[in-house]
Design an enzyme around this catalytic site. Structure first.
Site, mmCIF file in Angstrom:
data_model
loop_
_atom_site.group_PDB
_atom_site.id
_atom_site.type_symbol
_atom_site.label_atom_id
_atom_site.label_comp_id
_atom_site.label_asym_id
_atom_site.label_seq_id
_atom_site.Cartn_x
_atom_site.Cartn_y
_atom_site.Cartn_z
ATOM 1 N N ARG A 90 56.603 17.373 88.517
ATOM 2 C CA ARG A 90 57.931 17.935 88.278
ATOM 3 C C ARG A 90 58.796 17.806 89.515
ATOM 4 N NH1 ARG A 90 59.477 24.126 86.248
ATOM 5 N NH2 ARG A 90 61.723 23.870 86.486
ATOM 6 N N ASN A 144 57.572 20.205 76.927
ATOM 7 C CA ASN A 144 58.797 19.417 77.088
ATOM 8 C C ASN A 144 58.500 17.949 77.400
ATOM 9 O OD1 ASN A 144 60.976 21.260 76.727
ATOM 10 N ND2 ASN A 144 60.418 22.254 78.641
ATOM 11 N N CYS A 164 61.383 26.000 71.134
ATOM 12 C CA CYS A 164 62.067 26.202 72.418
ATOM 13 C C CYS A 164 62.549 27.637 72.464
ATOM 14 C CB CYS A 164 63.241 25.237 72.541
ATOM 15 S SG CYS A 164 64.162 25.361 74.099
ATOM 16 N N HIS A 194 67.539 21.134 73.885
ATOM 17 C CA HIS A 194 68.269 21.164 75.156
ATOM 18 C C HIS A 194 69.622 20.461 75.054
ATOM 19 C CE1 HIS A 194 64.493 22.073 77.813
ATOM 20 N NE2 HIS A 194 64.695 22.950 76.851
ATOM 21 N N TYR A 244 71.796 23.845 79.247
ATOM 22 C CA TYR A 244 71.457 22.472 79.609
ATOM 23 C C TYR A 244 72.665 21.541 79.484
ATOM 24 C CZ TYR A 244 66.528 23.717 79.792
ATOM 25 O OH TYR A 244 65.325 24.283 80.133
#
Length: 421
Positions: A90, A144, A164, A194, A244
């Site tokens: 990440r 995700n 989500c 998102h 987002y």
């Protein structure tokens, strides 16, 4: 009723355990299995999970294992919450795109594509093993990028629904502002994972009064602050975008911000270290307050609600999920995965009819859907050209020089996770 959590060693898991304990009348679990290859984390999380159940007098059995096949055997539902490559991957997703002047984020843009490429093959392997062990088991995907992963699962013929926590977060926020129970708030939530907008907020169900104009008039400043968008943007749109959308509506501003502070991945890694130390305390028997800063607010309530409905229990009849479009948004292919209100039950999830989407939003949804199709093709078949085409199609990239540079960086940083590289 048996439920298995793949990625059970996540620091998220105590949030999930707390929900299972509090909402046991909705989802009466007899056995909960936490599966994770990281045995040290699994021991810490599993110990706390058992203490939470004991404190709340839940009679369900909690077991932990690193053996995936044993863990999913006989499960009625399997919840996926894994992170291939961990926080280190990440960290890369959030940093190398900035070298090309593009937003660095783990679920959208170039970083989101990298996560999809790492994740889809692993999830499909897990799902196939679930199907061999128990073909009737539901798969609930919280991993995700949820839209791409759910599409991969559905196209492979799995019984899957994507989940989500953005919508339930808005539902709880709006309920608090309105002074009503969350169950009274029905969102006209539509788009892609998102990439969604709240076009109406109805009290009393799908046919209730739309109070969104009142919410914006009376609480617009607070809502805008939460989204980190200027209040006039909300007033001009007349809708509430997912937070987002800031990556799209204020891309250059976000890139400048990200270049001046530690990555979110670094913050989360430090938080996880502290959480795991807490989880090792044998006196701790509830989720710590720090977990609220980790992300995933209300995840447990959403997961319990969805699992209960899919397994024939007492879940809500309408829930926001990720599932096949099937004509709901007529400008998208039927096999595109959208995020919207759906009727959920033992049959799965069927999207409710939605009003036509304004071109301002439909154009972006169509663009990102095209990217997601190319991203899934790259995840399934590999190859530099497929990665390049997916990046070129993404509205946060869109220029061939950026796409070329990002492709090289993506492959270099993820080679160990990409069999074709």
């Amino acid at each position: 009723m048996k439920l298995t959590v793949v990625g059970g060693g996540s620091t998220y898991t105590p949030e999930l355990i707390d929900g299972f304990a509090r909402l046991r009348d909705t989802l009466p679990l007899t056995e909960l299995v936490l599966v994770d290859p990281a045995a040290d984390r699994l021991d810490l999380v599993g110990g706390l999970a058992r203490r939470i159940f004991a404190k709340q007098d839940h009679e369900g059995k909690i077991t932990t294992t690193s053996d995936l096949d044993a863990g999913v055997e006989g499960a009625d539902a399997v919840l996926l919450q894994l992170r291939v490559g961990g926080q280190a991957a990440r960290e890369q997703d959030e940093t190398w795109p900035l070298e090309c002047g593009c937003v660095g984020q783990e679920t959208t843009g170039a970083g989101g594509l990298a996560k999809a490429l790492r994740t889809v093959p692993v999830v499909l392997d897990i799902a196939e093993r679930v199907r061999r062990a128990n073909p009737d088991a539901w798969i609930i995907d919280f991993t995700n990028p949820v839209g791409i992963v759910t599409r991969a699962l559905l196209q492979a013929g799995h019984k899957a629904v994507g989940l989500c926590n953005v919508a339930i977060g808005f539902q709880r926020k709006f309920a608090g502002l309105l002074g009503v129970a969350p169950s009274e708030v029905h969102l006209d939530h539509v788009g892609l994972n998102h990439l969604t907008w709240e076009r109406a907020v109805r009290v009393g169900g799908p046919e209730g009064e739309n109070v969104l104009p009142r919410l914006l008039a009376e609480h617009g400043d607070a809502i805008a602050d939460d989204l980190r968008l200027p209040r006039p943007v909300l007033d001009r749109l007349g809708v509430v975008p997912s937070y987002y959308l800031r990556y799209f509506y204020a891309h250059d501003e976000v890139v400048r911000e990200l270049g001046t502070k530690p990555s979110r991945a670094a913050e989360v890694a430090a938080m996880e270290k502290e959480l795991l130390e807490m989880y090792g305390d044998p006196a701790l028997d509830e989720k710590p307050a720090l977990l609220g800063k980790r992300g995933g607010a209300f995840y447990s309530e959403a997961a319990v609600d969805l699992a209960a409905s899919l397994l024939g229990g007492g879940g809500s009849p309408y829930q926001v999920v990720n599932t096949y479009n099937n004509g709901t948004l007529p400008f998208l292919p039927d096999d595109a995965v959208i995020e919207t209100q759906a009727a959920v039950g033992a049959h799965g999830a069927a999207p409710l009819p939605v009003a036509p989407l304004d071109p301002l939003y439909a154009g972006l949804v169509a663009n990102v859907t095209a990217y997601e199709a190319l991203a899934l093709e790259a995840a399934l078949r590999g190859g530099r050209d497929r990665v390049f085409k997916a990046l070129l199609a993404h509205p946060l990239v869109g220029q061939y020089a950026y796409a070329d540079g990002l492709t090289d960086r993506l492959i270099a940083h993820n080679r160990e996770h990409l069999a074709w590289a």
